[in-house]
Design an enzyme around this catalytic site. Structure first.
Site, PDB file in Angstrom:
ATOM      1  CE  LYS A   1      62.483   7.024  67.896  1.00  0.00           C
ATOM      2  NZ  LYS A   1      61.540   6.854  66.803  1.00  0.00           N
TER       3      LYS A   1
HETATM    4  N1  GLU Z   1      58.035   3.004  63.162  1.00  0.00           N
HETATM    5  C1  GLU Z   1      59.133   2.095  62.989  1.00  0.00           C
HETATM    6  C2  GLU Z   1      60.371   2.659  63.617  1.00  0.00           C
HETATM    7  O1  GLU Z   1      60.468   3.861  63.800  1.00  0.00           O
HETATM    8  C3  GLU Z   1      59.321   1.860  61.513  1.00  0.00           C
HETATM    9  C4  GLU Z   1      60.049   0.635  61.168  1.00  0.00           C
HETATM   10  C5  GLU Z   1      60.092   0.449  59.678  1.00  0.00           C
HETATM   11  O2  GLU Z   1      60.724   1.307  59.012  1.00  0.00           O
HETATM   12  O3  GLU Z   1      59.481  -0.461  59.170  1.00  0.00           O
HETATM   13  O4  GLU Z   1      61.270   1.915  63.957  1.00  0.00           O
END
Ligand code: GLU
Length: 475
Positions: free
Chosen positions: A255
């Site tokens: 990202k």
């Molecule tokens: N906030 C986490 C991420 O963006 C979410 C992970 C999940 O989907 O459990 O990686």
């Protein structure tokens, strides 16, 4: 009756969305829709330093642009809000208290330096790095005394020794993890913020999420999360861990690198359905190559068809879906998509024929704009192979073309028939120089359509200019 299926996308607003995040969102949306369930959006912004409001806005915009509307969650509301983790501290606080009361969480006073040196020593002797449990053995009264004295403490989950956490992964099948390999882990940091394992797991359960599809970089978190939920007596969702997407060099998409941010592809003119058709096939097998609407993508989506081997990004494939997406757009949408550069250049009366001619021949607004300039700016820029084609043309071609045009100015087929008869030329020796003269390049839309777009005056001017270029080259 089993609970209705509910999936979620739970992004952290710490960067622009890339194709990997978009695929995770898409698969969760498709799974929910395929079962008439609910798709939820939760914002995981517990990392106050890295989360930024502009990323949150961008995320919502990207999801909406893709057409992945969520039924519950951030910005939409629902029965289990708030849907931003930064607003859920009271719930986390109460649940953490419960874990302390049950004796499954304890205060840990170890300093970062101590933890680092324990870790280094473990690595040096080849042991897996994990917490050595020193604070797990503190008497509760001692912990209370240190807390009362104002000492900072994290909260750790006490992992039961000698057990196995087993679960059936929706993508990877049966999974087993021995608890002895998992050290006691932090559920609340010293600064009071909940850890990812904790907030992510309890929110899924509290929000009634039944199915979680996420990147397989989270697979090793899952046993910890199952332990937390079991300690609270809550039902865990079913997890499915999707193989990573590798970029064209074989590295996992990230990202923060932002190389293939969704926003970049959107700015380049990629259509949402081109991306969705492409992404839906990265790790999911459809059994056909048909271009599908979002509804068809979800109707044909089955968790059993998810694959566990990594997918590699292939931009050529994405362009293929872009081609099909553009072919299915109505003319007005295609005109809009072409953008300002085209709108300024193409005469209003020729808007429809321009769109028809270019459909199937361009993949981006930039290419459409180049064609608009090529057709309506005079003289058109000649590329080098067109220059050669003009030089090598039969000497009689352009004079004959000018005569044929005078007779059939509005009829391409009549024009070509007359030209064939007069010159005896056909195939490449006729069409290569003709196309070069009229457009300055060899590729592009059908000549018949371009003939109508260019109109008599411009056709004449271009044929005359080509005749001169031919003569100059011969001198
Ligand atoms: N906030 C986490 C991420 O963006 C979410 C992970 C999940 O989907 O459990 O990686």
């Amino acid at each position: 009756m089993p609970a209705a299926l509910k999936t979620r996308f739970a992004p952290s607003p710490t960067g622009r969305m890339h194709l990997g995040n978009a695929r995770t969102a898409l698969f969760n949306a498709l799974l929910a829709r395929s079962a008439g369930g609910t798709f939820l959006l939760r914002i995981e912004d517990t990392d106050a330093e890295r989360s930024r409001p502009e990323y949150l806005e961008a995320l919502v915009e990207d999801l909406r642009w893709l057409g992945l509307q969520w039924d519950e969650g951030y910005g939409v509301g629902g029965p289990a809000g708030p849907y931003r983790q930064s607003e859920r501290d009271p719930l986390y606080g109460a649940l953490l208290e419960k874990l302390i009361e049950k004796g499954v969480a304890y205060h840990c006073f170890c300093s970062t330096e101590r933890l680092q040196s324990v870790r280094r020593a473990q690595i040096d002797r080849g042991a897996p790095p994990r917490y050595d449990g020193i604070c797990a053995r503190l008497a509760p009264a001692e912990a209370q005394r240190r807390l009362a004295a104002g000492e900072g403490a994290a909260l750790r989950f006490r992992v039961p020794p000698g057990e196995t956490v087993a679960f059936e992964d929706l993508v990877r099948g049966a999974q087993r993890f021995g608890t002895d390999a998992i050290g006691d882990f932090v559920v609340r940091r010293t600064d009071g913020s909940p850890s990812f394992f904790f907030s992510n797991a309890v929110d899924d359960a509290a929000m009634g999420v039944t199915h979680v599809l996420r990147g397989d970089d989270h697979l090793s978190n899952t046993p910890r999360q199952l332990l937390i939920l079991a300690a609270l007596g809550w039902d865990a969702p079913r997890y499915g861990h999707l193989p990573l997407i590798l970029d064209e060099s074989g590295a996992p998409l990230s990202k923060r690198e932002g190389s293939l941010a969704l926003a970049t592809l959107r700015e380049e003119g990629y259509r949402p359905l081109a991306l969705l058709n492409y992404l839906a096939r990265l790790g999911h097998h459809y059994g056909d190559d048909k271009f599908k609407s979002l509804r068809e993508l979800s109707e044909d989506f089955h968790a059993e068809s998810l694959g566990s081997s990594p997918s590699r990004l292939e931009l050529g494939q994405l362009r293929h879906w872009q081609h099909l997406a553009l072919a299915s757009e109505p003319p007005d949408a295609l005109w809009e998509w072409m953008g300002e550069g085209v709108h300024r250049c193409v005469p209003p009366a020729l808007r429809g024929p321009f769109v028809d001619a270019l459909r199937g021949n361009v993949l981006s607004p930039v290419e459409a704009r180049d064609w608009a300039h090529r057709l309506f700016d005079d003289p058109p820029a000649l590329d080098s192979s067109s220059r050669e084609a003009l030089a090598a043309a039969d000497p009689g071609l352009f004079p004959a073309a000018l005569e044929a045009l005078a007779r059939s100015p509005l009829d391409y087929h009549g024009f070509v028939a007359a030209l064939r008869t007069r010159t005896g030329l056909s195939g490449k020796s006729l069409f290569r120089p003709l196309r070069a003269a009229l457009t300055g390049t060899h590729e592009g839309p059908e000549l018949a359509r371009l003939f109508d777009l260019l109109g008599e005056d411009r056709l004449r001017a271009r044929l005359r200019a080509a005749a001169l270029t031919h003569q100059d080259a011969r001198r």
